[in-house]
Write a protein that holds these residues in place. Structure first.
Motif, mmCIF file in Angstrom:
data_model
loop_
_atom_site.group_PDB
_atom_site.id
_atom_site.type_symbol
_atom_site.label_atom_id
_atom_site.label_comp_id
_atom_site.label_asym_id
_atom_site.label_seq_id
_atom_site.Cartn_x
_atom_site.Cartn_y
_atom_site.Cartn_z
ATOM 1 N N ARG A 16 0.836 -1.199 0.000
ATOM 2 C CA ARG A 16 0.000 0.000 0.000
ATOM 3 C C ARG A 16 0.872 1.251 0.000
ATOM 4 O O ARG A 16 0.679 2.164 -0.797
ATOM 5 N N THR A 17 1.838 1.285 0.920
ATOM 6 C CA THR A 17 2.775 2.399 1.012
ATOM 7 C C THR A 17 4.164 1.848 1.269
ATOM 8 O O THR A 17 4.314 0.761 1.837
ATOM 9 N N LEU A 18 5.192 2.593 0.877
ATOM 10 C CA LEU A 18 6.559 2.147 1.096
ATOM 11 C C LEU A 18 6.847 2.021 2.585
ATOM 12 O O LEU A 18 7.548 1.094 3.016
ATOM 13 N N ALA A 19 6.284 2.918 3.391
ATOM 14 C CA ALA A 19 6.528 2.891 4.840
ATOM 15 C C ALA A 19 5.967 1.635 5.482
ATOM 16 O O ALA A 19 6.411 1.240 6.567
ATOM 17 N N GLY A 20 4.997 0.992 4.842
ATOM 18 C CA GLY A 20 4.401 -0.211 5.404
ATOM 19 C C GLY A 20 4.961 -1.501 4.845
ATOM 20 O O GLY A 20 4.453 -2.585 5.169
ATOM 21 N N LEU A 21 5.997 -1.410 4.032
ATOM 22 C CA LEU A 21 6.574 -2.599 3.408
ATOM 23 C C LEU A 21 7.692 -3.162 4.276
ATOM 24 O O LEU A 21 8.665 -2.462 4.568
ATOM 25 N N PRO A 22 7.616 -4.421 4.699
ATOM 26 C CA PRO A 22 8.719 -5.020 5.464
ATOM 27 C C PRO A 22 10.017 -5.007 4.666
ATOM 28 O O PRO A 22 10.009 -5.255 3.454
ATOM 29 N N TYR A 23 11.112 -4.681 5.341
ATOM 30 C CA TYR A 23 12.446 -4.700 4.731
ATOM 31 C C TYR A 23 12.516 -3.798 3.496
ATOM 32 O O TYR A 23 13.233 -4.098 2.531
ATOM 33 N N ALA A 24 11.783 -2.688 3.514
ATOM 34 C CA ALA A 24 11.704 -1.816 2.344
ATOM 35 C C ALA A 24 13.081 -1.338 1.889
ATOM 36 O O ALA A 24 13.395 -1.384 0.690
ATOM 37 N N ASP A 25 13.903 -0.848 2.815
ATOM 38 C CA ASP A 25 15.214 -0.319 2.442
ATOM 39 C C ASP A 25 16.076 -1.399 1.791
ATOM 40 O O ASP A 25 16.765 -1.146 0.797
#
Length: 238
Positions: free
Chosen positions: A155-164
């Motif tokens: 949904r959003t990058l901030a809510g994605l696990p291990y985004a970085d």
């Protein structure tokens, strides 16, 4: 989580005691656990562990969680999304502290594993990216990051696990509620996946029932042979 029976080459472990070595809350409503599993059997990327809780009256509840760590990591890393009605996830997210002991069984599964030898397209939705993090970490350790291409839907990058970590690995991130890079907000489409696909790849799809079905249909519609698509679905524990 559902999958086909384990293949003959996949390692398998029974019930073990695990000491919690680390607890981190990287996202709101989630916890990352680092476990020292006693007499551990090394896993393959894509496998999972069962965590079982036992109440004083003998009542038990258990839940499966994909492993995020590479086989060479001395600890087993699990990412747990906290569900309001989840008997296991609420305990793991709210109560567990370093030094606690948990009852775990694993590694489990053989259909969804990646052995670090063949090219693969990884398509994950939300927490479905977790087993792909294990695959990426393994590829880095082997010096074979060229074998993997990743698409992550959220949904959003901030809510994605291990985004970085995913972004650093070159993953295509598709956000349904916000633009990411030059891509506008929107759901994952075949147009997103076509540039990532090569005929010799095995496609791995992981996410909720609805995401897994939709992503699988996108791949089939692109002409990906059904036998080359491996799917793992997350759903209610029953």
């Amino acid at each position: 989580m559902t999958e086909l029976p384990a293949g003959p080459r996949a390692p398998s472990g029974g019930w073990r005691t695990a000491t919690v070595a680390g607890v981190r809350h990287p996202l709101e409503g989630a916890v990352e656990l680092r476990l020292d599993v006693h007499d551990r059997v090394d896993h393959l990327p894509g496998q999972h562990y069962v965590v079982r809780l036992t109440a004083p009256d003998g009542y038990t509840a258990q839940r499966s969680y994909s492993v995020a760590s590479a086989p060479g990591d001395p600890l087993v890393e699990l990412f747990v999304e906290r569900l309001e009605d989840g008997e296991v996830s609420t305990f793991l997210a709210d109560v567990v502290e370093p030094g606690d002991e948990l009852e775990v069984r694993g590694p489990i599964g053989g259909w969804f594993v990646w052995e670090g030898e063949c090219p693969a397209l990884l398509v994950g939705g939300g927490t479905g990216v977790v087993p792909f993090v294990a695959m990426l970490r393994t590829a880095r350790a082997l010096g074979r990051t060229d074998l993997l291409r990743v698409a992550a839907a959220t949904r959003t990058l901030a809510g994605l696990p291990y985004a970085d970590e995913l972004v650093d690995a070159g993953a295509l991130v598709v956000s349904s509620r916000e633009a990411h890079g030059i891509r506008p907000a929107g759901r994952l489409t075949a147009a997103d996946l076509v540039p990532l696909w090569e005929p010799e790849q095995t496609a791995y799809v992981c996410g909720s029932e609805s995401f897994a079905e939709a992503a699988s249909q996108l791949l089939v519609g692109m002409g990906v042979p059904a036998p080359d698509i491996r799917v793992e679905r997350f759903g209610p524990s029953g």
